[in-house]
Scaffold this motif. Structure first.
Motif: not given
Length: 622
Positions: A268, A450, A502-506, A508
């Motif tokens: 990134r 990743s 999480e809001s991203s759909g990920y 934990t």
DNA sequence: GGTACATGCGCC
DNA sequence: AAATGGCGCATGTACC
């Protein structure tokens, strides 16, 4: 080969732990190096035990104040029990072994392991006192335990005091045992406890063997590394004016402030930093730095070489040399059965003080530098080092858990999976050969996703290709999201209470959830089963086991047992595992298991011979 | 002088 | 914001 197995390995039944014919026992020993039995300096001081109501001699207590030679006269009483029970049993078993017991004849139940099995991956205190508290027994601080923790040798503690203390611990352990085994039964955890505890006496025996170094090879290697280390240190000093290359702080200042390197960045564009936000100086990060000047090139080269040489010397070679100089080439480590979150084994070295060093040093058995395996030999002249490992074990186990037809196909058709990795990466614009590609092949099996764009394409291709496996792993994540725990098919539960989306759909903990069941079935169940059978089946042979590392077993064998060793490892790593998983866990393992065998004069030398054995259950292709 | 933490690195 | 798991040991540094 069946002749060598005790009843409890022929008629496999974890309910044997529910017998009323048991003995709970505890030992007190002299206190050199924690009283470990592999040191001849130690001796047994006291053994106390309690017989269950079903014992042929009737419910009651026994004791033997005296050495291991005195205890030898009481061993029949232990053999007569269906189960022998202790807290941290491996320690006490090694003393029974010194008293002359045949560890292969006894079925063991360890209350410390019981607590660990109930805990799954939750951290709980496993000491006898902490465990007693959970079972409603308040522990009292008494004089004897205070004396022992203060370093007073039990052999000098008044006999009556010590006896009372030891009997007290036996009583507490019995109380825990009776309550704990009911709990394990109710929760379907007796099979896991059975597997763990079958391994305990095998480990007790293996630990007592230690491993032996080849003196000439150690000296030769030590001298060569030392020579290079000194030369490179001098060069680096000349270049830098004398910074401490082992200090991350000084290295960071030199790299980024003096040499003017730009910090390496992740995909990134964010700089790669340590956990606490400092500039990173580890070897991988240094490899990512863009070199512009001759000074930069020279420093990076020397730093990386010194990393290797310094670590090899301080973590292995100095210790090995000390062992050869002062310990007759032999050293010991312990296997820990109650440390890891996944229920794998871990290992710790037993610290040794050598005359050349101020501080004690130790080397564990499971992270031995590959290059140094060839420094190990058998203690007997003319004997060989033999290693057996589980072939592609975690991949096959993953395939089984996902009932994945593609994994099954690739295994049974000998497909080169690393070539698929290389091809996919190359096609995605990152030209790679098979060797380099290997590092990426199983990353997605452990939940990795990743990397560079090409790598990400490969990971996604892996998930697509082995759909059954991936869907199963996604299913585990959903279960944990809903229940905060995962119940594995063999009964063990893993807990991730903080799991959320999480809001991203990920979600934990996804990586751990993907990984634990695969790692555990492979290296906390299957390999221990194989080790247990190998240990029992080799009872009447001369060979003996000296180490086990997650998916492998290392033995010393006489040359005329080579063929038998190969046959035995196939038997133990495949047939015995299929049968055990079926009988104990009701798991019909419908994937092929295999083993690789390597025999040579030194560890890890010799040609590997691979064998795969079809299971009698076969995956039905839909 | 000792302990706790941070960092780095070896293995499967 | 980041996102492959699991360990144990050596060294340096901060702090009591």
């Amino acid at each position: 080969m069946m002749d060598n197995l005790p009843d409890f390995l022929v008629d496999l039944d974890p309910d044997r732990f529910l017998s009323t014919n048991y003995i709970v026992f505890d030992t007190e020993t002299t206190n050199y190096k924690n009283g470990l039995a592999m040191f001849p300096e130690n001796s047994l001081v006291l053994t106390c035990w309690s017989r269950g109501p079903g014992h042929p001699r009737g419910k009651g207590q026994g004791k033997c104040y005296g050495s291991e030679y005195d205890l030898a006269g009481h061993l029949e009483e232990f053999y007569e029990a269906d189960v022998i029970v202790a807290h941290n049993a491996k320690f006490d078993l090694q003393w029974l072994a010194r008293a002359g017991i045949d560890l292969r004849r006894v079925l063991v139940y360890d209350t410390m392991i019981g607590e660990y099995v109930i805990a799954g991956n939750r951290r709980v205190q496993l000491t006898l006192n902490a465990t007693a508290k959970r079972y409603g027994r308040e522990s009292k601080v008494d004089t004897v335990s205070t004396m022992i923790s203060a370093g007073v040798c039990p052999s000098t503690i008044p006999r009556e005091w010590l006896t009372k203390y030891c009997h007290q611990d036996v009583k507490v352990c019995e109380h825990i045992f009776l309550r704990q085994r009911r709990l394990l039964k109710e929760h379907g955890l007796l099979p896991v406890q059975f597997t763990r505890c079958l391994l305990t006496p095998a480990l007790a025996d293996i630990e007592m063997n230690g491993m032996v170094l080849d003196k000439e090879r150690v000296y030769e290697t030590y001298n060569e590394y030392n020579r290079q280390f000194l030369a490179k240190s001098k060069e680096l000093d000349a270049l830098t004016g004398g910074i401490n290359w082992r200090s991350p702080k000084q290295v960071a200042e030199y790299l980024y402030d003096v040499l003017g390197f730009e910090e390496a960045t992740d995909y990134r564009g964010e700089p790669i930093r340590t956990k606490t936000g400092n500039r990173a100086t580890d070897s991988d990060t240094i490899d990512k730095l863009k070199i512009r000047t001759e000074d930069q090139r020279k420093f990076v080269e020397l730093k990386q070489e010194l990393n290797k040489l310094g670590a090899a010397l301080s973590k292995s070679l100095e210790f090995f040399k000390g062992v050869c100089d002062e310990q007759d080439c032999k050293f010991f480590a312990q296997f820990n059965q109650t440390v890891t979150r996944t229920h794998r084994l871990s290992s710790s070295g037993i610290p040794m003080l050598f005359s050349e060093f101020k501080k004690e040093k130790s080397v564990q058995f499971q992270n031995m530098d590959r290059n140094f395996k060839k420094l190990f030999r058998s203690r007997h002249d003319g004997w060989l080092m033999a290693e057996a490992d589980g072939a592609q074990l975690e991949f096959r186990v993953g395939g089984f858990l996902g009932q994945d037809a593609m994994v099954y196909y690739d295994i049974t058709h000998d497909v080169d999976i690393h070539q698929f990795t290389a091809d996919t990466l190359t096609a995605a614009g990152q030209p790679t050969n098979r060797q380099e590609a290997k590092a990426h092949t199983f990353k997605p099996l452990y939940g990795g996703n990743s990397g560079t764009n090409a790598e990400k394409e490969y990971y996604s291709a892996f998930r697509e290709k082995y759909r059954g496996l991936y869907e199963t792993q996604r299913g585990w994540v959903n279960q944990v999201l809903n229940n905060k725990f995962l119940q594995t098919p063999w009964g063990l539960r893993y807990y991730w209470p903080d799991t959320r989306m999480e809001s991203s759909g990920y979600v934990t903990n996804t990586q751990s959830i993907f990984n634990y069941p695969v790692q555990a079935l492979a290296t906390a169940e299957i390999i221990p089963i194989a080790v247990v059978y190998l240990w029992h089946r080799s009872k009447d042979m001369q060979m003996f086991i000296v180490n086990t590392i997650h998916d492998s077993v290392i033995c010393e064998i006489p040359p005329d047992e080579q063929e038998l060793f190969k046959e035995l490892s196939v038997q133990c790593f495949t047939h015995d595992v299929y049968n055990y998983l079926d009988k104990v866990y009701n798991l019909q393992f419908n994937f092929p298991l295999g083993t690789g065998c390597k025999i040579g004069e030194h560890w890890s030398e010799g040609e590997e011979i691979k064998t795969t054995v079809e299971s009698r259950w076969k995956l039905q292709e839909s």
